[in-house]
Design an enzyme around this catalytic site. Structure first.
Site, PDB file in Angstrom:
ATOM      1  N   HIS A  48       0.819  -1.217   0.000  1.00  0.00           N
ATOM      2  CA  HIS A  48       0.000   0.000   0.000  1.00  0.00           C
ATOM      3  C   HIS A  48       0.850   1.264   0.000  1.00  0.00           C
ATOM      4  O   HIS A  48       0.355   2.338  -0.332  1.00  0.00           O
ATOM      5  CB  HIS A  48      -1.026  -0.018   1.149  1.00  0.00           C
ATOM      6  CG  HIS A  48      -0.499   0.360   2.490  1.00  0.00           C
ATOM      7  ND1 HIS A  48      -0.246  -0.569   3.473  1.00  0.00           N
ATOM      8  CD2 HIS A  48      -0.191   1.548   3.040  1.00  0.00           C
ATOM      9  CE1 HIS A  48       0.184   0.035   4.562  1.00  0.00           C
ATOM     10  NE2 HIS A  48       0.234   1.339   4.317  1.00  0.00           N
ATOM     11  N   ASP A  79       0.020  -7.479   1.621  1.00  0.00           N
ATOM     12  CA  ASP A  79       0.481  -6.086   1.728  1.00  0.00           C
ATOM     13  C   ASP A  79       2.010  -5.994   1.741  1.00  0.00           C
ATOM     14  O   ASP A  79       2.596  -5.257   2.524  1.00  0.00           O
ATOM     15  CB  ASP A  79      -0.110  -5.388   2.971  1.00  0.00           C
ATOM     16  CG  ASP A  79       0.014  -3.868   2.863  1.00  0.00           C
ATOM     17  OD1 ASP A  79       0.164  -3.367   1.736  1.00  0.00           O
ATOM     18  OD2 ASP A  79      -0.023  -3.195   3.907  1.00  0.00           O
ATOM     19  N   SER A 163       4.431   2.541   7.990  1.00  0.00           N
ATOM     20  CA  SER A 163       4.110   1.421   7.104  1.00  0.00           C
ATOM     21  C   SER A 163       5.342   0.990   6.320  1.00  0.00           C
ATOM     22  O   SER A 163       6.029   1.821   5.724  1.00  0.00           O
ATOM     23  CB  SER A 163       3.028   1.818   6.103  1.00  0.00           C
ATOM     24  OG  SER A 163       1.794   1.949   6.744  1.00  0.00           O
TER      25      SER A 163
END
Length: 203
Positions: A48, A79, A163
């Site tokens: 992402h 992911d 992230s």
């Protein structure tokens, strides 16, 4: 102790990169984190972080050098993505651990580009609070959501921008790739922050 976790984070810090992507036609910017896997610039991050990007810039936090990067491959259902920095050499690969040995209660430290501010990675110490967790992660930039399974849960203070960052054990090895934070109000009015990481063996 927090000093031990800072030492553990310091072992991984030379391998942390800040990732900035340009997204879509309006040239919006998004930020995340990654780990260097090879001396010549293969980098592990979240899908992402790079999804929909038209350009990717990777900065090695230890040296401040910035490289253009290209997507090599990804698995959106977990992911995870791999990108390759152009014309890179002599980089420090991250020390990869074994996530199958992780237990609830283990001390961990998250390391990443918290808040997407760039600069040196920020430490977030905590412990493992759950294993094999499932969440539905929503990408704030485009609203798409993905069901992620098998995650490590931590009470470390995971922030947007972390992230793709590292979840690090007390030995200073990467045991997970930070993928999401969720904020829930707790009973006493404080906010509980749960962070989630893809186990490194799965990644």
């Amino acid at each position: 102790s927090s000093a031990e976790l800072s030492e553990a984070a310091a072992k991984v810090a030379p391998s942390i990169v800040n990732i900035e992507t340009t997204v879509g036609y309006d040239g919006g910017q998004a930020a995340g984190t990654g780990e260097i896997l090879t001396e010549d610039g293969f980098v592990l991050t979240n899908h992402h972080v790079i999804a929909g990007s038209t350009a990717i810039e990777v900065t090695v936090t230890a040296t401040g050098r910035t490289y253009a990067a290209d997507v090599v491959g990804y698995d959106s259902s977990h992911d995870i993505a791999v990108i390759k920095m152009r014309d890179a050499s002599g980089l420090t690969p991250a020390p990869i651990g074994d996530s199958s040995t992780v237990r609830v209660g283990d001390p961990v430290v998250g390391l990443g580009n918290a808040g997407g501010l760039g600069g040196q990675p920020i430490e977030a110490a905590g412990k493992v609070t759950g294993l094999d967790r499932s969440i539905t992660a929503t990408n704030s930039s485009n609203g798409t959501s993905e069901r992620l399974n098998g995650l490590i849960e931590t009470d470390a203070d995971i922030q947007p921008g972390d992230s793709g960052g590292s979840l690090i054990d007390a030995d200073g090895t990467v045991i997970g790739i930070i993928t999401a934070g969720s904020v829930a109000p707790s009973r006493n009015g404080e906010t509980d922050t749960d962070g989630y990481a893809v186990p490194i063996n799965q990644a």
